[in-house]
Design a protein around this motif. Structure first.
Motif, PDB file in Angstrom:
ATOM      1  N   GLU A  21       0.820  -1.213   0.000  1.00  0.00           N
ATOM      2  CA  GLU A  21       0.000   0.000   0.000  1.00  0.00           C
ATOM      3  C   GLU A  21       0.859   1.270   0.000  1.00  0.00           C
ATOM      4  N   ASN A  28       1.354   0.620  -5.842  1.00  0.00           N
ATOM      5  CA  ASN A  28       1.305  -0.807  -5.543  1.00  0.00           C
ATOM      6  C   ASN A  28       2.199  -1.584  -6.510  1.00  0.00           C
ATOM      7  N   ASP A  56      -1.213   5.710  -6.128  1.00  0.00           N
ATOM      8  CA  ASP A  56      -1.032   4.315  -5.767  1.00  0.00           C
ATOM      9  C   ASP A  56       0.243   3.786  -6.416  1.00  0.00           C
TER      10      ASP A  56
END
Length: 851
Positions: A297, A306, A304
């Motif tokens: 995360e 990720n 983001d």
């Protein structure tokens, strides 16, 4: 590191020496010996107590050994090797001594406190503190460690240990605390190799630990910063960490370390110039000298990340590399561009919407420090800005390697400029320039320019705030700035792709376009060469000027020193002032121009009828041109109105309220003086039509035809008495007149001429060849009133000659050319045949255009 070992040796030496002395003085020692003050060259003892009771008891206070230590003994730190040696000496303590108490022992520059009593061994130096209980076993010892402290490393250990005398091995099981880290620790020492394992350790920071480890191991600063500094967590949970140390050679063998930890609430700093990324948690794995950070995360500026991670490879072999892998599906926006800019990569592409996948790889070589930046971005169905200019891409791949950027776009377009495919090329961010190539499906500037299906190199220069794009195939430069500028050095090869410029007859020029939004344009065309049917008043062709064009809201406004032009979405308007407009029309000619659909008007502008080599002198006019359809309404000089309409099927012209000057100007002659005229023609084309001319109160004054006609009439003796006031040097006075004619090709067929005078009339028929100027006219001159009174007394002649209207007429035949006419007649035949009915026939013609 060796000072403790040296101290241990010295301590043992002292003990052995004392043991020998004690053996000699065993009886004395049995009762104990107190020695006060001993002061020799290298030794000073303030108080010494020795006693032997099964085992030795030694107490010493303020023991000072003045010894010069060599350079290798001057170091001020402790090593695991010292610990190994101390553990090996502990065996002898329990075997030979009941108690040892050394207070304030000074050896060289080192202070030592040592205590051994009741199996408790306490040893304290500047770098090492030991507080253990020694529990003898068969061929071994158990050790309960209350404290084992490595002060120079801020490491404290507590737990239990085991010493095996047979294989000289040492084992420990306990807990540790070092700097901000604490947890469970197991280690063993055998054959000069210390093996350790840390379990269930936690920490709120590892800053001081890494500072210490970096100092002890000489770790590269870049490597140390990435382990801690660029990656900082609020909490660490070390699941396990194991490794070994060669305590003989002081080799920490970091490449043999293995471990796994969890970190929480991390800040990851990719570059000091940028904000940190925020990571909820990370898995940290240490394997074979490599450290792997898997981030969970992660976000950067609310993006983001990720799938991003950090790998540190080859920690201790001198080839350390740090690989930072940043992944995001967020837009390539300012935050991403600033990230790249921090590494001196100025990517001139800003994504506004759409889909994207971006991976940034930072390959960092620790020593010598070297950075490689690799980036791969794939943008789909996106609007992007290239240095401020807006484009749309269906699929764009951006590959970056340090300062080199490779672009590969399957489709790229600008709503106001072009559509292209297979765009490829490189951008060099060092010199901020790019060389590209693309297949253009279409290049267009609204309604001004349009070219399809061609390939061209592209050159992009963004080294300055105003980005410059060159399209060599179009000889065009586009400068992207607050006021964007398009420059074309030569329009010669591009005009064919511009309908408006082609319609307006452009041939060449240098063009500069300014636009804020690529929707509205201000255009300046200098050194313009064009081919328009316009002429200056001196007769020279109007074919060059500077033109200013304003394109706004889909409408084009242009002006020069002579004309104004406007094109709306439906219509074009051309307003000229002081120029003559040449109207050329031949529907059968392959060279005939198809006019654009345009509304044209003019002031102080004449219309040149090229096909008949005539000019309409006008004060103003308005007209419409559409392909081969022409319509004009004009005001003639000095008076009169003219309507002209030409189509492929129809020719129609009407001139009303004309005066002699207007007509003479058009005919390029002095045929008339004074009076008023109305003219009308109607037909299929400029080569085939019929016409009618009406006139009132004018004089026929043609210098050649009339003067020679007058001279001819004067030469006929039988007519001298018939001369009337209508024939004079001013011309033939026409009270009312009409001419009916037909034009077919170069031949004018005069069907009838009827000129009414006060005392005479003239009529005529015949042909005129416009090409050869040949004429074939028969003119009837009819004398009225005054002539009848002369011959009224001759009854027979009266009936034959005068007829019902009591008039006499004669016929004049005109042959030759307009420039050299010949005249003849036969008076007797005329008399016998009078009246000749030419005038009568004129009046009875079956058509009149004015009805």
């Amino acid at each position: 590191m060796r000072i403790i070992s040296k101290i241990a040796k010295i301590t043992l030496t002292i003990v052995v020496i004392l043991a020998i002395i004690l053996s000699v003085f065993f009886v004395i020692l049995k009762n104990g010996i107190n020695i006060g003050n001993i002061d020799r060259d290298n030794i000073h003892i303030e108080r010494l107590y020795i006693k032997f009771d099964k085992k030795l008891i030694i107490n010493a206070k303020n023991l000072k050994i003045k010894k010069n230590l060599n350079k290798n003994d001057e170091k001020k730190e402790f090593s695991a090797l010292d610990l190994d040696k101390i553990f090996s000496y502990i065996v002898y303590l329990n075997r030979f001594f009941e108690e040892i108490n050394l207070e304030n022992v000074e050896i060289g520059n080192n202070n030592i406190t040592a205590l051994f009593k009741d199996n408790i061994f306490y040893f304290d130096t500047e770098f090492l503190k030991i507080d253990i209980e020694i529990i003898p076993k068969e061929n071994s010892y158990d050790i309960a460690i209350s404290e084992l402290s490595f002060k120079d490393f801020d490491l404290v250990i507590a737990g239990s240990g085991y010493i095996n005398l047979l294989n000289k091995s040492y084992n420990f099981d306990g807990f540790f605390l070092t700097h901000e880290i604490n947890g469970k620790l197991d280690f063993s020492i055998k054959n000069g190799l210390l093996k350790y394992e840390i379990k269930s350790a936690t920490a709120t920071s590892i800053k001081n630990f890494m500072d210490e480890l970096g100092f002890k191991t000489g770790m590269d600063q870049h490597l140390k910063d990435w382990i801690y500094g660029k990656i900082i967590a609020k909490y660490y949970d070390i699941k396990y960490l194991n490794g070994m140390i060669d305590i003989v050679n002081l080799d920490y063998k970091l490449n043999k370390m293995n471990g796994f930890a969890k970190a929480y609430d991390l800040n990851v700093t990719f570059n000091e110039k940028l904000p940190s990324a925020v990571v909820k948690s990370a898995d940290i794995a240490l394997e074979n000298g490599n450290i792997y950070f898997d981030l969970f995360e992660p976000t950067y500026q609310n993006k983001d990340l990720n799938g991003s991670k950090v790998d540190i490879l080859n920690i201790m072999d001198g080839t350390t590399k740090i690989i930072v892998d940043i992944k995001t599906n967020s837009l390539v926006d300012n935050e991403v561009l600033n990230l790249l800019k921090a590494y001196d990569i100025n990517l001139p592409i800003l994504q506004q919407n759409g889909d994207s996948k971006t991976e940034v790889l930072l390959h960092i070589q620790a020593h010598p420090h070297k950075l490689n930046v690799l980036t791969n971005s794939v943008l789909k169905n996106s609007d992007i800005l290239i240095s401020g200019a807006k484009f749309n891409v269906q699929n764009l791949e951006v590959l970056i390697k340090n300062s080199q950027i490779d672009l590969n776009a399957s489709n790229i377009s600008n709503k106001e400029l072009f559509k292209a495919s297979n765009l490829k090329g490189k951008i060099d961010t060092k010199d901020s320039k790019a060389n590209l190539i693309a297949n253009f499906e279409e290049v267009f500037i609204n309604d001004i320019f349009k070219r399809k299906n061609f390939s061209s190199d592209l050159k992009l220069d963004f080294s300055k705030p105003a980005v410059l794009l060159e399209i060599p195939e179009l000889n065009t430069k586009i400068k992207f700035d607050k006021t964007n500028e398009i420059e074309v050095n030569s329009l010669k090869d591009l005009i064919q792709y511009s309908k408006i410029l082609t319609d307006l007859g452009f041939k060449n020029g240098n063009l500069v376009v300014n636009t804020k939004d690529f929707k509205d344009y201000k255009i300046d065309i200098k050194d313009t060469i064009f081919d328009l049917p316009l002429y200056k008043k001196d007769g020279s062709k109007y074919d060059s000027d500077e033109i200013y064009i304003n394109y706004k809201n889909g409408e084009i406004y242009a002006n020069t020193s002579y004309l104004n032009f406007k094109q709306s979405k439906k219509d074009m308007y051309l307003d000229i002032n002081g120029l003559d407009f040449e109207l050329k029309y031949d529907k059968n000619s392959s060279s005939q121009t198809n006019f654009p659909k345009i509304n044209i008007s003019g002031k102080n502008s004449d219309i040149i009828l090229k096909d008949i080599n005539k000019t309409l002198n006008l004060s103003s006019f308005k007209g419409n041109l559409d392909n081969k359809n022409i319509k004009f309404d004009a005001n003639l000089v000095p008076q009169g109105n003219l309507t002209l309409q030409i189509t492929p099927e129809i020719l129609s012209a009407t001139g009303l309220n004309l005066n002699s000057q207007s007509l003479n100007n058009f005919l390029k002659s002095k045929s008339f003086e004074g009076g008023e005229f109305n003219i009308k023609v109607f037909g299929k084309s400029i080569d085939e039509f019929r016409g009618e001319i009406l006139m009132n109160d004018t004089y026929l004054t043609d210098l050649v035809l009339y003067q020679r006609l007058l001279s001819f009439l004067d030469s006929i003796p039988s007519l001298l008495k018939l001369k009337t006031p209508d024939f004079n040097n001013k011309g033939f006075n026409v009270k009312r007149g009409k001419v009916l004619f037909i034009k077919k090709g170069d031949i004018i067929y005069v069907q009838a001429m009827d000129f009414k005078g006060s005392t005479a009339d003239m009529g005529g028929v015949g042909t005129i060849n416009l090409k050869t100027k040949e004429i074939d006219l028969d003119i009837e001159v009819k004398y009225l009133k005054d002539a009848s009174s002369i011959i009224a007394s001759i009854p027979l002649v009266n009936q034959i000659i005068l007829g019902k209207d009591r008039s006499i007429s004669t016929v004049v035949k005109i042959r030759g050319t307009l420039d050299s006419p010949n005249y003849s007649n036969k008076v007797l035949q005329d008399a016998l045949l009078s009246p000749l009915n030419i005038i009568k026939n004129t009046l009875e013609l079956p058509f009149t255009l004015f009805e």
